[in-house]
Design an enzyme around this catalytic site. Structure first.
Site, PDB file in Angstrom:
ATOM      1  N   PHE A  76      24.158  19.595  12.417  1.00 41.28           N
ATOM      2  CA  PHE A  76      23.142  20.154  13.318  1.00 41.28           C
ATOM      3  C   PHE A  76      23.851  21.020  14.374  1.00 41.28           C
ATOM      4  O   PHE A  76      24.869  20.616  14.930  1.00 41.28           O
ATOM      5  CB  PHE A  76      22.381  19.016  14.005  1.00 41.28           C
TER       6      PHE A  76
ATOM      7  N   THR B 260      11.133  19.141  24.654  1.00 43.06           N
ATOM      8  CA  THR B 260      10.810  17.715  24.812  1.00 43.06           C
ATOM      9  C   THR B 260      12.082  16.944  25.162  1.00 43.06           C
ATOM     10  O   THR B 260      13.172  17.520  25.229  1.00 43.06           O
ATOM     11  CB  THR B 260      10.233  17.150  23.499  1.00 43.06           C
TER      12      THR B 260
ATOM     13  N   HIS C 112      13.497  14.783  23.277  1.00 44.31           N
ATOM     14  CA  HIS C 112      14.110  14.324  22.023  1.00 44.31           C
ATOM     15  C   HIS C 112      15.642  14.335  22.114  1.00 44.31           C
ATOM     16  O   HIS C 112      16.316  13.368  21.731  1.00 44.31           O
ATOM     17  CB  HIS C 112      13.634  15.253  20.893  1.00 44.31           C
TER      18      HIS C 112
ATOM     19  N   ALA D 140      26.894  18.621  18.850  1.00 43.41           N
ATOM     20  CA  ALA D 140      26.366  19.460  19.936  1.00 43.41           C
ATOM     21  C   ALA D 140      24.883  19.137  20.097  1.00 43.41           C
ATOM     22  O   ALA D 140      24.093  19.396  19.187  1.00 43.41           O
ATOM     23  CB  ALA D 140      26.556  20.938  19.604  1.00 43.41           C
TER      24      ALA D 140
ATOM     25  N   PHE E 226      23.066  11.970  15.847  1.00 47.53           N
ATOM     26  CA  PHE E 226      22.545  10.599  15.779  1.00 47.53           C
ATOM     27  C   PHE E 226      23.276   9.784  14.711  1.00 47.53           C
ATOM     28  O   PHE E 226      23.403   8.564  14.839  1.00 47.53           O
ATOM     29  CB  PHE E 226      21.036  10.639  15.485  1.00 47.53           C
TER      30      PHE E 226
ATOM     31  N   PHE F 126      34.343  10.408  21.888  1.00 46.34           N
ATOM     32  CA  PHE F 126      33.057  11.092  22.099  1.00 46.34           C
ATOM     33  C   PHE F 126      33.306  12.588  22.327  1.00 46.34           C
ATOM     34  O   PHE F 126      33.501  13.037  23.451  1.00 46.34           O
ATOM     35  CB  PHE F 126      32.362  10.458  23.307  1.00 46.34           C
TER      36      PHE F 126
ATOM     37  N   ARG G 158      32.026  25.890  25.873  1.00 50.20           N
ATOM     38  CA  ARG G 158      32.810  24.655  25.747  1.00 50.20           C
ATOM     39  C   ARG G 158      33.313  24.403  24.328  1.00 50.20           C
ATOM     40  O   ARG G 158      33.812  23.324  24.021  1.00 50.20           O
ATOM     41  CB  ARG G 158      31.954  23.477  26.234  1.00 50.20           C
TER      42      ARG G 158
HETATM   43  N1  INI Z   1      21.163  16.619  16.377  1.00 50.84           N
HETATM   44  C1  INI Z   1      22.189  17.168  17.050  1.00 50.84           C
HETATM   45  O1  INI Z   1      23.352  16.945  16.689  1.00 50.84           O
HETATM   46  N2  INI Z   1      21.944  17.961  18.130  1.00 50.84           N
HETATM   47  C2  INI Z   1      20.676  18.235  18.569  1.00 50.84           C
HETATM   48  O2  INI Z   1      20.522  19.009  19.561  1.00 50.84           O
HETATM   49  C3  INI Z   1      19.575  17.670  17.873  1.00 50.84           C
HETATM   50  N3  INI Z   1      18.220  17.901  18.333  1.00 50.84           N
HETATM   51  O3  INI Z   1      18.042  18.427  19.442  1.00 50.84           O
HETATM   52  O4  INI Z   1      17.271  17.616  17.647  1.00 50.84           O
HETATM   53  C4  INI Z   1      19.860  16.844  16.741  1.00 50.84           C
HETATM   54  N4  INI Z   1      18.874  16.279  16.020  1.00 50.84           N
HETATM   55  C5  INI Z   1      19.082  15.653  14.736  1.00 50.84           C
HETATM   56  C6  INI Z   1      19.517  14.188  14.873  1.00 50.84           C
HETATM   57  O5  INI Z   1      20.875  14.095  15.281  1.00 50.84           O
HETATM   58  C7  INI Z   1      19.385  13.422  13.551  1.00 50.84           C
HETATM   59  O6  INI Z   1      20.165  14.044  12.569  1.00 50.84           O
HETATM   60  C8  INI Z   1      17.924  13.314  13.068  1.00 50.84           C
HETATM   61  O7  INI Z   1      17.088  12.824  14.108  1.00 50.84           O
HETATM   62  C9  INI Z   1      17.822  12.335  11.865  1.00 50.84           C
HETATM   63  O8  INI Z   1      18.198  11.007  12.252  1.00 50.84           O
END
Ligand code: INI
Length: 153
Positions: A21, A83, A85, A77, A54, A110, A124
């Site tokens: 992502f 939102t 989220h 990142a 995540f 981290f 960064r």
């Molecule tokens: N994952 C990221 O690494 N960065 C983000 O900014 C992000 N946003 O904003 O949605 C993001 N979402 C995906 C998340 O990490 C999971 O892969 C997803 O929720 C499935 O569990």
């Protein structure tokens, strides 16, 4: 005065778990991490991709449990959107990565950017504010060397 960090990577094996992502940013973090490993002569490394920040912690835990790496560097990142989220992802990524480290005894670093916008993230990840991936590898080397010295007395 603090001790000088031991940044000798020879003899260490470091895993990098990196989120796809925001890949335009995380690939720059990975470049920085690979650069730091070359610079500090890290003996071995492996790179593992996950969908998003995540998922970094569950992969880090499994890699650490495998026992073949002295530290796990987690790169991602998280960028603010309309939102909240992003906030849940950043908070859980931080907590999960720390838990992976404490559960396994293997340093899990981290290296996740948490930014308001892409401009901050670019700065960064190899821009005017350095590269978090490079710094994360230096943290991994220093911590792995400390843990190793504590184990061998
Ligand atoms: N994952 C990221 O690494 N960065 C983000 O900014 C992000 N946003 O904003 O949605 C993001 N979402 C995906 C998340 O990490 C999971 O892969 C997803 O929720 C499935 O569990």
């Amino acid at each position: 005065m603090a001790d000088e960090p031991n940044l000798d990577g020879a003899g260490l094996s470091i895993a990098v778990v990196v989120a796809r992502f925001n890949e335009a940013i995380t690939s720059r973090l990975l470049d920085g991490a690979l650069d730091a490993m070359r610079r500090h002569e890290v003996g071995k490394h492996g790179v593992y991709w996950v969908p998003g920040s995540f998922e970094l912690s569950v992969a880090a835990k499994r890699v650490a449990e495998g026992g073949s790496h002295d530290a796990v560097v987690c790169l991602g990142a998280v960028i603010r959107h309309e939102t909240d989220h992003y906030l849940h992802i950043a908070t859980q990524a931080a907590a999960g990565i720390q838990r992976a480290a404490l559960d396994t005894g293997v340093p899990c670093i981290f290296g996740v950017l948490t930014c308001d916008n892409e401009e901050q993230a670019l700065a960064r990840s190899g821009g005017s504010r350095g590269n978090k991936g490079f710094e994360a590898v230096e943290s991994a080397i220093e911590t792995a060397n400390l843990i190793r010295s504590l184990q061998t007395g």
